[in-house]
Write a protein that holds these residues in place. Structure first.
Motif, mmCIF file in Angstrom:
data_model
loop_
_atom_site.group_PDB
_atom_site.id
_atom_site.type_symbol
_atom_site.label_atom_id
_atom_site.label_comp_id
_atom_site.label_asym_id
_atom_site.label_seq_id
_atom_site.Cartn_x
_atom_site.Cartn_y
_atom_site.Cartn_z
ATOM 1 N N ASN A 355 -56.770 -36.471 35.827
ATOM 2 C CA ASN A 355 -57.623 -35.269 36.147
ATOM 3 C C ASN A 355 -56.785 -34.266 35.998
ATOM 4 O OD1 ASN A 355 -59.635 -37.348 37.284
ATOM 5 N ND2 ASN A 355 -58.852 -37.212 39.063
ATOM 6 N N ILE A 356 -55.639 -34.030 36.193
ATOM 7 C CA ILE A 356 -54.995 -32.529 35.763
ATOM 8 C C ILE A 356 -55.030 -32.380 34.371
ATOM 9 C CG2 ILE A 356 -52.793 -31.562 35.822
ATOM 10 C CD1 ILE A 356 -52.243 -32.977 38.405
ATOM 11 N N ASP A 357 -54.876 -33.544 33.393
ATOM 12 C CA ASP A 357 -54.720 -33.380 32.009
ATOM 13 C C ASP A 357 -55.948 -32.845 31.348
ATOM 14 O OD1 ASP A 357 -52.183 -34.180 31.521
ATOM 15 O OD2 ASP A 357 -52.664 -36.239 31.267
ATOM 16 N N LYS A 358 -57.266 -33.130 31.967
ATOM 17 C CA LYS A 358 -58.450 -32.992 31.509
ATOM 18 C C LYS A 358 -59.201 -31.502 32.191
ATOM 19 C CE LYS A 358 -61.264 -35.817 34.676
ATOM 20 N NZ LYS A 358 -62.013 -37.409 34.659
ATOM 21 N N SER A 359 -58.178 -31.073 33.090
ATOM 22 C CA SER A 359 -58.715 -29.946 33.741
ATOM 23 C C SER A 359 -58.247 -28.583 32.847
ATOM 24 C CB SER A 359 -58.244 -29.840 35.053
ATOM 25 O OG SER A 359 -58.720 -28.665 35.559
ATOM 26 N N PRO A 360 -59.211 -27.561 32.965
ATOM 27 C CA PRO A 360 -58.686 -26.274 32.439
ATOM 28 C C PRO A 360 -57.333 -25.587 33.093
ATOM 29 C CG PRO A 360 -60.791 -26.012 33.410
ATOM 30 C CD PRO A 360 -60.723 -27.371 33.469
ATOM 31 N N MET A 361 -57.195 -26.168 34.486
ATOM 32 C CA MET A 361 -56.252 -25.631 35.135
ATOM 33 C C MET A 361 -55.021 -26.061 34.802
ATOM 34 S SD MET A 361 -57.593 -23.202 37.001
ATOM 35 C CE MET A 361 -56.609 -22.995 38.387
ATOM 36 N N ARG A 362 -54.669 -27.183 33.869
ATOM 37 C CA ARG A 362 -53.619 -28.124 33.667
ATOM 38 C C ARG A 362 -52.431 -26.896 33.625
ATOM 39 N NH1 ARG A 362 -50.431 -29.950 29.506
ATOM 40 N NH2 ARG A 362 -50.049 -32.232 29.647
ATOM 41 N N ASN A 363 -52.486 -26.043 32.839
ATOM 42 C CA ASN A 363 -51.484 -25.228 32.379
ATOM 43 C C ASN A 363 -51.239 -23.762 32.955
ATOM 44 O OD1 ASN A 363 -50.225 -27.276 30.549
ATOM 45 N ND2 ASN A 363 -51.561 -26.637 29.051
ATOM 46 N N VAL A 364 -52.183 -23.704 34.002
ATOM 47 C CA VAL A 364 -52.037 -22.587 34.728
ATOM 48 C C VAL A 364 -50.959 -22.411 35.878
ATOM 49 C CG1 VAL A 364 -53.408 -20.958 36.334
ATOM 50 C CG2 VAL A 364 -54.612 -22.219 34.404
ATOM 51 N N PHE A 365 -50.293 -21.441 35.739
ATOM 52 C CA PHE A 365 -49.209 -21.426 36.800
ATOM 53 C C PHE A 365 -49.745 -21.532 38.307
ATOM 54 C CE2 PHE A 365 -46.439 -18.421 33.716
ATOM 55 C CZ PHE A 365 -46.281 -19.543 33.126
ATOM 56 N N ASP A 366 -49.206 -22.209 39.126
ATOM 57 C CA ASP A 366 -49.416 -22.502 40.279
ATOM 58 C C ASP A 366 -49.194 -21.729 41.538
ATOM 59 O OD1 ASP A 366 -47.169 -23.483 40.592
ATOM 60 O OD2 ASP A 366 -47.563 -25.552 41.253
ATOM 61 N N SER A 367 -48.321 -20.633 41.153
ATOM 62 C CA SER A 367 -47.630 -19.815 42.069
ATOM 63 C C SER A 367 -47.818 -18.352 41.684
ATOM 64 C CB SER A 367 -46.356 -20.040 42.571
ATOM 65 O OG SER A 367 -46.236 -21.414 43.006
ATOM 66 N N PRO A 368 -48.938 -17.684 41.322
ATOM 67 C CA PRO A 368 -49.184 -16.589 40.499
ATOM 68 C C PRO A 368 -48.437 -15.280 41.489
ATOM 69 C CG PRO A 368 -51.330 -17.176 41.465
ATOM 70 C CD PRO A 368 -50.278 -18.197 41.657
ATOM 71 N N THR A 369 -48.649 -15.437 42.643
ATOM 72 C CA THR A 369 -47.856 -14.360 43.618
ATOM 73 C C THR A 369 -46.503 -14.260 43.641
ATOM 74 O OG1 THR A 369 -48.326 -15.514 45.638
ATOM 75 C CG2 THR A 369 -50.076 -14.199 45.172
ATOM 76 N N LEU A 370 -46.013 -15.486 43.280
ATOM 77 C CA LEU A 370 -44.419 -15.383 43.578
ATOM 78 C C LEU A 370 -43.766 -15.499 42.065
ATOM 79 C CD1 LEU A 370 -44.141 -18.327 46.128
ATOM 80 C CD2 LEU A 370 -44.202 -15.963 46.508
ATOM 81 N N GLY A 371 -44.765 -15.375 41.015
ATOM 82 C CA GLY A 371 -44.086 -15.117 39.751
ATOM 83 C C GLY A 371 -43.242 -16.472 39.119
ATOM 84 N N GLU A 372 -43.365 -17.734 39.839
ATOM 85 C CA GLU A 372 -42.930 -19.020 39.258
ATOM 86 C C GLU A 372 -43.431 -19.308 38.103
ATOM 87 O OE1 GLU A 372 -42.994 -22.092 42.429
ATOM 88 O OE2 GLU A 372 -42.033 -20.503 43.813
ATOM 89 N N THR A 373 -42.787 -20.308 37.404
ATOM 90 C CA THR A 373 -43.287 -20.672 35.903
ATOM 91 C C THR A 373 -43.883 -22.201 36.064
ATOM 92 O OG1 THR A 373 -41.055 -21.020 35.326
ATOM 93 C CG2 THR A 373 -41.983 -18.977 34.855
#
Length: 528
Positions: A355-373
């Motif tokens: 499900n993650i692989d086919k999602s457009p959110m796959r490669n989006v950073f999951d902690s945008p407010t903390l600056g994590e990669t």
């Protein structure tokens, strides 16, 4: 630091714990500053308010009944014992006001506090587990009346045992929210006992095999908790924090991924979860005390399970070769092989990764407010895929995390003559090496795996004890009480070096423990 000796413990002064109404100057990370490189830690005043954060209650009722029969056959040359046990377990859980039929009920008050009225049991049991276990044993003694006595005052016995086990452990579920049955197991033993000189020297040899199924696998609990708990606390909540802080879609990487709104992004992340777990969790945004947060219905008692087979043997030798001298020796060998490791968890993780692989959110950073990669995909790989792969790689292989050999020896001597009443003794314990980590390699699918062929081993352990005792030659209180006092020194012999518990893939210790402490203590024994 260069060594653990550089770490010093200092006394903590008496301080008052925070109380309702107190005010403190605290710091926090401010994600609202742009550009991101200018974000910093800021100070603010915090007011303390006491509130109920959560509450729980549970109940288990276990009813057991046992019947046993002991028989002496063939003039007591064959002794049998048979036992039947029946267990019934009812498990009651707390009411779930967030997930009942009434949409107006909730576990929380409007202020966000947990509602104490939700801390009550359901009227019907969540799980009803029943199990019957059968145990039997047979001991056959050498028929000296028919064949004649053995030389040197010898005696010989053979034995065989079989027992079944039912473990009432309470409510457990898999990651699909299905109830899991209670763990069960079977143990088989057989061997013989041999005595010489009317019991002064005896030996016992025992071979055993224990098979268990449905037992909780603690090595996978982190992956289970991540799969079921990280959505509202990490992926969704941090994205919601970004929206609340005014981050644009481009700043959090949604525009680049082809996602046109925060609402669409939330739904894409929620769809990572396979059904029916997605519906059961019912992840949603609620406003509590003016603050928007993601909440979801928990899956209580979720675990991953596995089966195992443990085989081994034991040798016990005891003897009284001279007056006052007692010697005992024990050696044991054991191997455990795991099987059927978390089939539901593995299936769930594969579906979720797809499900993650086919999602457009796959490669989006999951902690945008903390600056994590970390992206959604990379965090899932690190916290779920790899731990599961590491554990599954051990399926069908001998567990190296178990010490295979153990040896124990004890000798004691009670003096006679002038030193009558005095006694000395010593004990020694040795355990073979144990694996505490593995180097890694990348398999053909690109998954990091532990190299089971080249484990990192911890050293064997050796410890020794000693004791000195005195038994009063006469009984006390009109010859009614026998008194014995003994000075014991536990771990008199043993290494004082730190013991590695876990080793990182690069070979360096990750976790260590202090060696067993040396203990001096006195025991007084009164017999009457």
């Amino acid at each position: 630091t260069p060594s653990a000796a550089d770490v010093r413990l200092t006394a903590v002064p008496d301080v008052a714990l925070p109380r309702a109404g107190d005010r403190f100057e605290m710091f926090y990370f401010d994600p609202n500053v742009l550009p991101a490189a200018s974000r910093t830690v800021r100070n603010t005043t915090i007011d303390i308010r006491r509130f109920l954060r959560s509450g729980n209650i549970g109940r288990r009722e276990i009813k057991s009944s046992v019947a046993s029969l002991q028989s002496f056959l063939l003039d007591s040359h064959v002794v049998t014992i048979a036992g039947l046990r029946r267990d019934e377990q009812k498990t009651y859980e707390r009411v779930d006001l967030n997930n009942d039929l009434d949409p107006l009920t909730s576990d929380r008050l409007l202020s966000g506090d947990f509602d104490p009225r939700a801390v009550r049991l359901r009227s019907e049991p969540s799980d009803l587990a029943k199990g019957n276990t059968l145990t039997w044993s047979v001991v056959g003694r050498y028929p000296q009346k028919l064949i004649g006595r053995l030389p040197f005052g010898a005696d010989l016995r053979f034995f065989a045992n079989r027992s079944e086990n039912f473990s009432p452990v309470g409510v457990r579920r898999d990651v699909y929210n299905n109830l899991q049955s209670a763990p069960t197991g079977t143990t088989k033993e057989y061997g013989f006992m041999f005595e010489l000189f009317s019991g002064k020297v005896s030996a016992r040899v025992n071979h055993f095999e224990t098979a268990g199924s449905g037992f909780t696998n603690p090595a996978l609990q982190g992956a289970v908790n991540t799969i079921l708990g990280s959505h509202e606390t990490l992926s969704l909540q941090r994205l919601l924090d970004a929206e609340t802080s005014g981050f644009t879609l481009e700043q959090v990487g949604l525009t680049q991924a082809g996602v046109s709104s925060y609402a669409q992004a939330y739904q894409e992340i929620i769809k990572f979860l396979p059904e029916p777990t997605r519906s059961v969790r019912n992840l949603r945004i609620e406003t509590l005390n003016g603050v928007r947060r993601f909440v979801g219905n928990p899956i209580a008692g979720a675990v991953g399970t596995s089966s195992f087979v443990a085989k081994g043997w034991e040798l016990d030798l005891t003897g009284n070769p001279a007056r006052g001298l007692r010697v005992s020796f024990n050696v044991a060998q054991q191997n455990t092989i795991k099987s059927n490791i978390a089939p539901e968890l593995r299936k769930f993780a594969a579906e979720m990764r797809a499900n993650i692989d086919k999602s457009p959110m796959r490669n989006v950073f999951d902690s945008p407010t903390l600056g994590e990669t970390n992206s959604h995909w990379s965090r899932f790989e690190n916290t779920v895929t790899r731990p599961i792969a590491a554990e599954v790689a051990k399926e069908g292989t001998k567990s190296l995390e178990q010490r295979e050999w153990r040896i124990n020896a004890v000798v004691s001597y009670d003096f006679t003559g002038r030193l009558r009443g005095w006694g000395v003794g010593a004990g020694a314990r040795w355990q073979s090496k144990v694996a505490n980590g593995y180097p890694n390699y990348i398999d053909g699918a690109g998954v990091i795996q532990p190299d089971l062929a080249h484990p990192y081993f911890g050293d064997p352990e050796f410890n020794g004890d000693g004791w000195l005792s005195y038994k009063h030659p006469r009984r006390l209180f009109n010859d009614r009480v026998e008194w014995r006092v003994q000075l014991n020194i536990r771990n008199l012999i043993g290494s004082d070096a730190l013991i590695p518990v876990t080793t990182n893939p690069d070979g360096r210790p990750a976790i260590v423990r202090i060696p067993p402490d040396r203990q001096w203590f006195v025991t007084n024994t009164f017999r009457f």
